[in-house]
Design an enzyme around this catalytic site. Structure first.
Site, PDB file in Angstrom:
ATOM      1  N   LYS A 108       0.901  -1.292  -0.005  1.00 52.54           N
ATOM      2  CA  LYS A 108       0.120   0.109  -0.031  1.00 52.54           C
ATOM      3  C   LYS A 108       0.712   1.287  -0.099  1.00 52.54           C
ATOM      4  CE  LYS A 108      -4.412  -1.473   1.791  1.00 52.54           C
ATOM      5  NZ  LYS A 108      -5.263  -1.643   3.221  1.00 52.54           N
ATOM      6  N   LYS A 189      -5.669 -10.310  -6.802  1.00 58.35           N
ATOM      7  CA  LYS A 189      -6.690 -10.668  -5.757  1.00 58.35           C
ATOM      8  C   LYS A 189      -7.968  -9.755  -6.427  1.00 58.35           C
ATOM      9  CE  LYS A 189      -7.801  -9.038  -1.448  1.00 58.35           C
ATOM     10  NZ  LYS A 189      -7.434  -8.595   0.055  1.00 58.35           N
ATOM     11  N   LYS A 192     -11.869  -5.029  -3.271  1.00 64.20           N
ATOM     12  CA  LYS A 192     -12.858  -4.203  -3.056  1.00 64.20           C
ATOM     13  C   LYS A 192     -12.572  -2.703  -3.686  1.00 64.20           C
ATOM     14  CE  LYS A 192     -14.107  -4.196   1.629  1.00 64.20           C
ATOM     15  NZ  LYS A 192     -12.778  -4.282   2.303  1.00 64.20           N
TER      16      LYS A 192
HETATM   17  P1  AMP Z   1     -10.346  -6.222   2.241  1.00 63.69           P
HETATM   18  O1  AMP Z   1     -11.490  -6.115   1.216  1.00 63.69           O
HETATM   19  O2  AMP Z   1      -8.938  -6.347   1.785  1.00 63.69           O
HETATM   20  O3  AMP Z   1     -10.460  -5.103   3.381  1.00 63.69           O
HETATM   21  O4  AMP Z   1     -10.515  -7.470   3.120  1.00 63.69           O
HETATM   22  C1  AMP Z   1     -11.613  -7.985   4.024  1.00 63.69           C
HETATM   23  C2  AMP Z   1     -11.543  -9.502   4.270  1.00 63.69           C
HETATM   24  O5  AMP Z   1     -12.092 -10.125   3.097  1.00 63.69           O
HETATM   25  C3  AMP Z   1     -10.447  -9.948   4.678  1.00 63.69           C
HETATM   26  O6  AMP Z   1     -10.559 -10.973   5.647  1.00 63.69           O
HETATM   27  C4  AMP Z   1      -9.676 -10.392   3.493  1.00 63.69           C
HETATM   28  O7  AMP Z   1      -8.694 -11.647   3.811  1.00 63.69           O
HETATM   29  C5  AMP Z   1     -10.923 -10.889   2.835  1.00 63.69           C
HETATM   30  N1  AMP Z   1     -10.636 -11.084   1.374  1.00 63.69           N
HETATM   31  C6  AMP Z   1     -10.788  -9.794   0.477  1.00 63.69           C
HETATM   32  N2  AMP Z   1     -10.701 -10.035  -0.408  1.00 63.69           N
HETATM   33  C7  AMP Z   1     -10.344 -11.592  -0.889  1.00 63.69           C
HETATM   34  C8  AMP Z   1     -10.218 -12.488  -1.918  1.00 63.69           C
HETATM   35  N3  AMP Z   1     -10.291 -11.973  -3.085  1.00 63.69           N
HETATM   36  N4  AMP Z   1     -10.298 -13.596  -1.407  1.00 63.69           N
HETATM   37  C9  AMP Z   1     -10.691 -14.142  -0.262  1.00 63.69           C
HETATM   38  N5  AMP Z   1     -10.627 -13.275   0.765  1.00 63.69           N
HETATM   39  C10 AMP Z   1     -10.562 -11.981   0.529  1.00 63.69           C
END
Ligand code: AMP
Ligand code: TRP
Length: 323
Positions: A108, A189, A192
């Site tokens: 980041k 990945k 969001k």
């Molecule tokens: P974030 O969206 O990065 O804030 O992640 C929020 C939660 O969702 C965390 O527990 C991440 O590990 C999970 N997460 C986010 N994106 C993915 C993805 N593409 N695959 C699996 N888990 C995800």
């Protein structure tokens, strides 16, 4: 069991599989705490209105996905001032060197030259979230494992220095839910915060859009449904999505679609996702403008403050922050 989700952008299929779906399962097994990690969301630039909308939306989504307010303590991190206070005391027991090694920070901070001190100390706040509640298990996606590990290290260090204060938490990482990838770039990945529109499925996307996105997912020229993440990352990703939502094993999926072309397989994956999200969206629409949501959050604020305050007082006392 405790976990949190950041209210940064409408959550994706990746979040659903990697985080929320597990919480729905775990609430039957563990005493569960689920919170909106809104203070984590301000470690990177975010517009005020957008943040506020995201927060309300996320609570509604949690509940629409099956998080039961009767079985879980649900609250907003920013409604509980003890998180930041505990975080400070933990930061003062965390090394600059260990924070510098966090891969998410490296990623980041490389993206934005004007990154904040909050982005750097974020893992200490996350440790506070976890350690304040005597958490045993932290369900997270694989990308957050390092942050749970640093929380463990901080807990062990603090316990050694000041005597038994914290439960040492463990990450709970599920195999099939591991990392859902972008449909247009399966080496990246599904995120969001991604700019990719076609590659990311959002939980509030209408079901036709969802089907279209899956139908146009990038695949390969092998032409056979195999689980081979290295050579067929797009198909492996679709298999992961399918297995995560149905509970069918990878081997069974490969067998079931052995003679199918990619179009047929994609349609099956699209059906599974659309069916799931249609139900969630119906419940979401009932909740979003109801005061049921505020009642849940008021109750969560009260209970979470009581628990975190006790830990905060205990820490202060042990550290010597007393009269
Ligand atoms: P974030 O969206 O990065 O804030 O992640 C929020 C939660 O969702 C965390 O527990 C991440 O590990 C999970 N997460 C986010 N994106 C993915 C993805 N593409 N695959 C699996 N888990 C995800
Ligand atoms: N950092 C986590 C994420 O980006 C969210 C989070 C904050 C969290 N505090 C937590 C997750 C405590 C589990 C436990 O996804």
């Amino acid at each position: 069991m405790l976990t949190g989700l950041q209210p940064t952008g409408t959550i994706t299929l990746g979040n659903y599989i990697g985080a929320i779906k597990q919480m729905v399962e775990y609430q039957e097994k563990y005493k569960s705490i689920i919170f909106i990690a809104d203070m984590h969301a301000i470690t990177v630039p975010i517009d005020s209105e957008t943040l506020a909308n995201n927060i309300r939306q996320l609570v509604a989504i949690y509940i629409a996905c099956g998080i039961d307010p009767e079985k879980n303590l649900i609250f907003l991190q920013s409604d509980n001032e003890f998180h930041a206070n505990i975080s400070w005391m933990l930061e003062c027991n965390t090394y600059f060197g260990e924070l510098s090694r966090m891969t998410q920070f490296k990623d980041k901070s490389a993206k934005n030259q004007n990154f904040t001190a909050g982005l750097f100390t974020y893992p200490a706040l996350m440790a506070a979230d976890i350690l304040a509640y005597d958490t045993h298990y932290v369900p997270v996606g694989i990308d957050q494992k390092q942050h749970v590990e640093i929380a463990r290290d901080i807990a062990i260090r603090f316990n050694k220095k000041y005597g038994d204060t914290f439960v040492v938490p463990e990450p709970l990482i599920r195999e099939a839910g591991t990392k859902i990838m972008d449909l247009q770039d399966p080496t990246k990945k599904m995120s969001k915060s991604s700019e990719s529109q076609k590659g990311v499925i959002r939980i509030l996307d209408d079901v036709n859009t969802i089907r279209k996105k899956i139908n146009s997912a990038v695949t390969d020229s092998v032409g056979k449904v195999n689980y081979d993440p290295e050579n067929q990352p797009g198909i492996a990703n679709l298999i992961n999505i399918y297995t995560s939502l149905t509970g069918v094993s990878k081997e069974e999926v490969v067998e079931q679609f052995a003679d199918a072309n990619y179009g047929t397989f994609k349609k099956a994956v699209g059906d599974v996702v659309a069916e799931k999200f249609e139900k969630i969206q119906a419940r979401y629409n009932e909740l979003i403008n109801s005061d049921e949501l505020d009642k849940i959050l008021d109750e969560g604020m009260k209970k979470s403050r009581e628990i975190a305050k006790a830990k905060y007082e205990m820490m202060k006392n042990k550290i010597g922050l007393r009269r």
